[in-house]
Scaffold this motif. Structure first.
Motif, PDB file in Angstrom:
ATOM      1  N   ALA A  77       4.620  -0.829   3.103  1.00 21.92           N
ATOM      2  CA  ALA A  77       4.387   0.452   2.429  1.00 21.92           C
ATOM      3  C   ALA A  77       5.315   0.585   1.239  1.00 21.92           C
ATOM      4  O   ALA A  77       6.503   0.270   1.324  1.00 21.92           O
ATOM      5  CB  ALA A  77       4.614   1.606   3.398  1.00 21.92           C
ATOM      6  N   ASP A  78       4.766   1.023   0.140  1.00 25.03           N
ATOM      7  CA  ASP A  78       5.554   1.279  -1.057  1.00 25.03           C
ATOM      8  C   ASP A  78       6.545   2.393  -0.731  1.00 25.03           C
ATOM      9  O   ASP A  78       6.162   3.453  -0.249  1.00 25.03           O
ATOM     10  CB  ASP A  78       4.624   1.691  -2.199  1.00 25.03           C
ATOM     11  N   GLU A  79       7.813   2.148  -0.975  1.00 25.81           N
ATOM     12  CA  GLU A  79       8.859   3.103  -0.618  1.00 25.81           C
ATOM     13  C   GLU A  79       8.983   4.268  -1.588  1.00 25.81           C
ATOM     14  O   GLU A  79       9.650   5.242  -1.294  1.00 25.81           O
ATOM     15  CB  GLU A  79      10.206   2.381  -0.508  1.00 25.81           C
ATOM     16  N   THR A  88       7.250  -3.883  -4.709  1.00 26.72           N
ATOM     17  CA  THR A  88       7.347  -3.810  -3.252  1.00 26.72           C
ATOM     18  C   THR A  88       6.734  -5.048  -2.614  1.00 26.72           C
ATOM     19  O   THR A  88       7.318  -5.650  -1.716  1.00 26.72           O
ATOM     20  CB  THR A  88       6.646  -2.541  -2.727  1.00 26.72           C
ATOM     21  N   SER A  94       7.359   7.321  -4.124  1.00 25.26           N
ATOM     22  CA  SER A  94       6.148   8.100  -4.309  1.00 25.26           C
ATOM     23  C   SER A  94       5.425   7.464  -5.479  1.00 25.26           C
ATOM     24  O   SER A  94       5.993   6.638  -6.190  1.00 25.26           O
ATOM     25  CB  SER A  94       6.489   9.564  -4.581  1.00 25.26           C
ATOM     26  N   THR A 141       0.835  -1.200   0.000  1.00 23.79           N
ATOM     27  CA  THR A 141       0.000   0.000   0.000  1.00 23.79           C
ATOM     28  C   THR A 141       0.869   1.249   0.000  1.00 23.79           C
ATOM     29  O   THR A 141       2.068   1.180   0.258  1.00 23.79           O
ATOM     30  CB  THR A 141      -0.946  -0.023   1.217  1.00 23.79           C
ATOM     31  N   SER A 142       0.256   2.368  -0.274  1.00 27.43           N
ATOM     32  CA  SER A 142       1.016   3.624  -0.224  1.00 27.43           C
ATOM     33  C   SER A 142       1.282   4.002   1.228  1.00 27.43           C
ATOM     34  O   SER A 142       0.559   3.595   2.135  1.00 27.43           O
ATOM     35  CB  SER A 142       0.251   4.735  -0.941  1.00 27.43           C
ATOM     36  N   ARG A 143       2.321   4.773   1.423  1.00 24.11           N
ATOM     37  CA  ARG A 143       2.723   5.163   2.776  1.00 24.11           C
ATOM     38  C   ARG A 143       1.656   5.938   3.516  1.00 24.11           C
ATOM     39  O   ARG A 143       1.513   5.813   4.726  1.00 24.11           O
ATOM     40  CB  ARG A 143       3.986   6.029   2.719  1.00 24.11           C
ATOM     41  N   ASP A 144       0.891   6.742   2.819  1.00 28.24           N
ATOM     42  CA  ASP A 144      -0.038   7.647   3.479  1.00 28.24           C
ATOM     43  C   ASP A 144      -1.477   7.133   3.551  1.00 28.24           C
ATOM     44  O   ASP A 144      -2.363   7.830   4.028  1.00 28.24           O
ATOM     45  CB  ASP A 144      -0.011   9.013   2.796  1.00 28.24           C
TER      46      ASP A 144
END
Length: 108
Positions: free
Chosen positions: A59-61, A73, A63, A34-37
């Motif tokens: 989390a995907d490292e 990832t 952007s 998933t995305s970081r945010d």
């Protein structure tokens, strides 16, 4: 759409929670990339924090560089003993446990 597709409501839950519920009895290990945010639902977080986690969250490292970055990832988190991987987007409400089991049977 204005919000992540995996968090859209589906049959009393979210698309993401529905998919994890369908995959858990059939697939292991499960890695949620998933995305970081992204703020995940409590049930998803709890499922990754139990003594025997039902899935891991990574989390995907990068952007946002598109879906391939998330796949890379996720695959990088699979154990070396994992011979086969199955990829599923979180917005597949009709992907079911029996369909996944059929895929697994065909691999044997």
């Amino acid at each position: 759409m204005g919000r992540p597709k995996g968090l859209l409501p589906w049959r009393g839950t979210t698309l993401l929670e529905h998919l994890l519920g369908e995959m858990t009895p059939v697939a292991a290990p499960i890695v949620l990339a998933t995305s970081r945010d992204l703020e995940l639902p409590a049930a998803v977080l709890e499922g990754s924090r139990t003594p025997s986690p039902r899935w891991s969250i990574v989390a995907d490292e990068t952007s946002f560089e598109g879906p391939l970055a998330g796949l890379i990832t996720g695959f990088s988190e699979l154990p070396e003993s994992c011979d086969v991987g199955f990829l599923a987007a979180c917005d597949l409400p009709f992907l079911s446990g029996p369909i996944l089991a059929r895929f697994a049977e065909r691999l044997q």
